[in-house]
Design an enzyme around this catalytic site. Sequence first.
Site, mmCIF file in Angstrom:
data_model
loop_
_atom_site.group_PDB
_atom_site.id
_atom_site.type_symbol
_atom_site.label_atom_id
_atom_site.label_comp_id
_atom_site.label_asym_id
_atom_site.label_seq_id
_atom_site.Cartn_x
_atom_site.Cartn_y
_atom_site.Cartn_z
ATOM 1 N N THR A 187 14.050 17.802 -6.156
ATOM 2 C CA THR A 187 14.930 18.796 -6.772
ATOM 3 C C THR A 187 15.626 19.610 -5.687
ATOM 4 O O THR A 187 14.997 19.989 -4.691
ATOM 5 C CB THR A 187 14.204 19.782 -7.720
ATOM 6 O OG1 THR A 187 15.097 20.859 -8.021
ATOM 7 C CG2 THR A 187 12.934 20.379 -7.153
ATOM 8 N N ASP A 243 16.389 22.475 -6.200
ATOM 9 C CA ASP A 243 15.936 23.861 -6.429
ATOM 10 C C ASP A 243 14.720 24.239 -5.574
ATOM 11 O O ASP A 243 14.431 25.426 -5.426
ATOM 12 C CB ASP A 243 15.569 24.065 -7.905
ATOM 13 C CG ASP A 243 16.715 23.724 -8.846
ATOM 14 O OD1 ASP A 243 17.876 23.780 -8.416
ATOM 15 O OD2 ASP A 243 16.436 23.382 -10.011
ATOM 16 N N ARG A 246 38.724 40.868 0.991
ATOM 17 C CA ARG A 246 38.158 40.682 -0.341
ATOM 18 C C ARG A 246 36.633 40.665 -0.331
ATOM 19 O O ARG A 246 36.016 40.356 0.682
ATOM 20 C CB ARG A 246 38.585 39.318 -0.900
ATOM 21 C CG ARG A 246 39.929 39.359 -1.531
ATOM 22 C CD ARG A 246 40.287 37.996 -2.081
ATOM 23 N NE ARG A 246 41.646 38.047 -2.614
ATOM 24 C CZ ARG A 246 42.400 36.985 -2.829
ATOM 25 N NH1 ARG A 246 41.948 35.785 -2.558
ATOM 26 N NH2 ARG A 246 43.619 37.126 -3.304
ATOM 27 N N ARG A 291 18.313 27.283 -10.579
ATOM 28 C CA ARG A 291 17.634 27.566 -11.835
ATOM 29 C C ARG A 291 16.909 28.913 -11.792
ATOM 30 O O ARG A 291 17.531 29.890 -11.439
ATOM 31 C CB ARG A 291 16.663 26.435 -12.165
ATOM 32 C CG ARG A 291 16.547 26.230 -13.639
ATOM 33 C CD ARG A 291 15.944 24.927 -13.991
ATOM 34 N NE ARG A 291 16.844 24.172 -14.818
ATOM 35 C CZ ARG A 291 16.628 22.933 -15.203
ATOM 36 N NH1 ARG A 291 15.564 22.297 -14.773
ATOM 37 N NH2 ARG A 291 17.481 22.330 -15.968
ATOM 38 N N GLU A 344 22.218 31.368 -9.822
ATOM 39 C CA GLU A 344 22.621 31.225 -11.236
ATOM 40 C C GLU A 344 21.584 31.813 -12.194
ATOM 41 O O GLU A 344 21.908 32.182 -13.313
ATOM 42 C CB GLU A 344 22.840 29.747 -11.570
ATOM 43 C CG GLU A 344 21.564 28.915 -11.407
ATOM 44 C CD GLU A 344 21.731 27.463 -11.811
ATOM 45 O OE1 GLU A 344 22.786 27.093 -12.326
ATOM 46 O OE2 GLU A 344 20.772 26.689 -11.591
ATOM 47 N N ARG A 371 36.579 38.293 -5.906
ATOM 48 C CA ARG A 371 36.741 36.969 -6.515
ATOM 49 C C ARG A 371 35.380 36.289 -6.602
ATOM 50 O O ARG A 371 34.479 36.589 -5.819
ATOM 51 C CB ARG A 371 37.634 36.072 -5.651
ATOM 52 C CG ARG A 371 39.049 36.545 -5.500
ATOM 53 C CD ARG A 371 39.862 36.219 -6.755
ATOM 54 N NE ARG A 371 41.284 36.362 -6.505
ATOM 55 C CZ ARG A 371 41.953 37.497 -6.483
ATOM 56 N NH1 ARG A 371 41.315 38.627 -6.683
ATOM 57 N NH2 ARG A 371 43.261 37.526 -6.252
ATOM 58 N N ARG A 407 24.859 19.126 -5.513
ATOM 59 C CA ARG A 407 23.912 18.058 -5.837
ATOM 60 C C ARG A 407 24.406 16.672 -5.449
ATOM 61 O O ARG A 407 23.609 15.749 -5.268
ATOM 62 C CB ARG A 407 23.676 18.062 -7.342
ATOM 63 C CG ARG A 407 22.340 18.590 -7.672
ATOM 64 C CD ARG A 407 22.038 18.725 -9.100
ATOM 65 N NE ARG A 407 22.545 17.749 -10.020
ATOM 66 C CZ ARG A 407 22.554 17.940 -11.341
ATOM 67 N NH1 ARG A 407 22.086 19.072 -11.839
ATOM 68 N NH2 ARG A 407 23.004 17.030 -12.159
#
Length: 342
Positions: free
Chosen positions: A126, A128, A163, A172, A223, A266, A275
């Site tokens: 994974t 992750d 910016r 995950r 995320e 932004r 991935r």
Amino acid sequence: MKVGLLTGGGDCPGLNAVIRAAVKVGAGRYGHEHLGLLHGWRGLLEKETMPLGPDEVRGILHRGGTILRSSRTNPYSRDGGGEEAAAAFADLGLDALIAIGGEDTLGVARRLHEDFGINVIGVPKTIDNDLSGTDYTFGFATAVQVAVDAIDRLHSTAESHDRVMVVEVMGRHVGWIATYAGLAGGADFILVPEHPHPVTDVVAAIKRRHEAGSEFSIVVVSEGYELEGADTGEAVDEFGHVDLADVDVGQNLAARIGEATGFDTRSVVLGHIQRGGTPCAADRVLATRFGTAAAHLVAKGTFGRMVALVGDDVRDIPLTDAVAELKAVPPERFAVAEAFFA
Ligand code: F6P
């Protein structure tokens, strides 16, 4: 022996390197015959297979994705699915199965071993890096490198346009990719689910940084970071995981930072770019070591185990330990990153 191989869950750089090693070592050293089960557990349930010999694994070491395809099928999510999988294993004449996957795929492997005595070996995959029992999973190093390359590029734009750039990375419910990519990319703030800072901390840090003379900032957000007051997503897969792509944490965070600081802000979501594609050298080596170790375990007849990296050694541990809990970023590792927050 006739050995089945499958890859389940999200694709991951290094899957083909594992398949190649397991087949080359299994066939070359032990005379094993191999059968590829297509699309993860779906291939076992539907007996959808492909031949898998030295010819099929030639030239795939550097290739991203998986020649066996993948899916998030969970046999246990349907009535009698476990029994169906066990019956298919017998019908296909398999003696052993190498399951290459993350928490979900390996959780099914463990249950099939416990419920029906199926001879399984797990290989931890994974991007992750959230599997307990192994220090690292293959695919993680490549995903981090992809994210760092992106952050380096975003630095140029952030600097040229004064910016704030918010970079959302995968991972995950844990922040391994965010922490490592943020550290290596020189992020000014990193937000992860397991060591959450409120948005007010980010805003204060960015203001401090600008007051001190910097006119741009880079924020990396995982995320799975839970933004106060934002939606948490509703769609779930067969394993009950929320689709985090629906949550838009990066975009929401950028809006809040822009509003609170008045700076032009932004957001960029790196998504599946992390991935896909060719595995980095470290992942090719780790994947090859894991595939080789899996072939040796099959030959030894030691089943219900997962190959794992412990320190710099490849060992094998009970599959039960591997899926017991999610491996979060330890506080002291995250503290290294926090020391560089603005
Ligand atoms: O587990 C790997 C992973 O890439 C996670 O980081 C991410 O949340 C998820 O898979 C995305 O899944 P899908 O490919 O189904 O969108």
